[in-house]
Motif scaffolding. Structure first.
Motif: not given
Length: 308
Positions: A99-108
């Motif tokens: 597993l890889i935790l995606k630690m930052n995200n962006h919404d539209v």
């Protein structure tokens, strides 16, 4: 352990045994285990693009467990997702796929011309969920890039201190980068180099086009007569730009393409150019499950050299 995996691990000699072990787990799992190639299933699109845009075309994909099972059954090297999706399935599928935790995200919901991702997970979350790595997105070219570089450098430092590997999505975007420039050869190579310099173990970039965005870079490419007519030549240059091939560079699958052969041809170009594989999200989970499994099987056969 296969000699190719040992060679790749030797490039990360400054890292702890824990980080190198977790990097090896990525390389030694699934259909491509031991080959030095990777096919990763990333499912951050629900956050990044919205649920309907991501999953309505294949309704079972609204369920986080669907993606974990798809990654397992397809024999992917790893599954990458934001905190919520991992929490929804990490216990049920514990130990079955890295597993890889995606630690930052962006919404539209707010269309930023110069995006800045929000930090949405932590190294502690990754350790709690049994992850082998953490992932970050940076947007070279954004006016907010320096903030992201600093955030990601701190996250990578913490990840390495806790024995995790670091995967970086390096996606050029911003008011000073044209749409064509986002995939231009000079910009993609630069994006890979920035991720290398920030300390990432695995770098994801987009497949590069022949476009050259920066005037000064164009002069350098013309003077050195850098080959760029084919995708394999362009991929070779991006890999060369990533510490002369001493960092793992994988390429995104991009927006959904209905033509499987177009994606297979792209994978061949990546393979022939020395790329380390693909991270394919929408082109996997937006296909019906049986189709997705056949599709990923062919992608892996291409990277394994079993299929021309």
């Amino acid at each position: 352990m296969e000699s190719r995996v040992k060679e790749i691990l030797s490039w990360y000699s400054s890292d702890s045994p824990g980080t190198r072990t977790n990097t090896a787990r990525l390389l030694n799992h699934g259909r491509l285990a031991g080959t030095g190639k990777l096919v990763i299933l990333p499912v951050d699109q629900g956050f990044e693009h919205g649920p309907a845009r991501s999953f309505a075309v294949n309704a079972p994909a609204y369920d986080p467990s669907y993606h974990l099972q798809l990654a397992i059954d397809a024999g992917c090297n790893a599954y990458a997702a934001p905190l919520g999706f991992l929490e929804a399935g990490a216990a049920e599928f514990a130990g079955e796929v890295p597993l890889i935790l995606k630690m930052n995200n962006h919404d539209v919901l707010h269309d930023e011309k110069d995006p800045l991702s929000a930090v949405t997970g932590s190294v502690k979350d990754a350790l709690r969920l049994g992850c082998v790595a953490v992932g970050f997105t940076i947007y070279p070219g954004s006016s907010q890039a320096q903030i992201m570089y600093q955030q990601c450098r701190e996250m990578i430092q913490e990840a390495k201190a806790n024995g995790l590997a670091a995967v970086m999505w390096s996606c050029p975007r911003g008011t000073d980068v044209s749409k064509a420039g986002e995939t231009g050869l000079d910009v993609v190579a630069y994006a890979a180099q920035i991720a290398d310099q920030l300390g990432a173990h695995v770098i994801k970039v987009k497949p590069p086009t022949e476009h050259i965005e920066q005037a000064e870079a164009k002069k350098a490419y013309e003077k050195a007569k850098v080959p760029m007519a084919t995708l394999s030549e362009r991929v070779r240059h991006v890999v060369q730009s990533s510490f002369n091939g001493r960092r793992i560079v994988i390429f995104s699958g991009g927006a959904t393409k209905e033509n499987d052969e177009a994606i297979f041809d792209e994978c061949r170009g990546i393979r022939d150019g020395g790329g380390f594989g693909s991270i394919i999200g929408r082109n996997s989970f937006q296909r019906p499950r049986d189709h997705a499994l056949r599709f990923l099987d062919t992608v892996m056969k291409i990277y394994a050299g079993e299929k021309k």
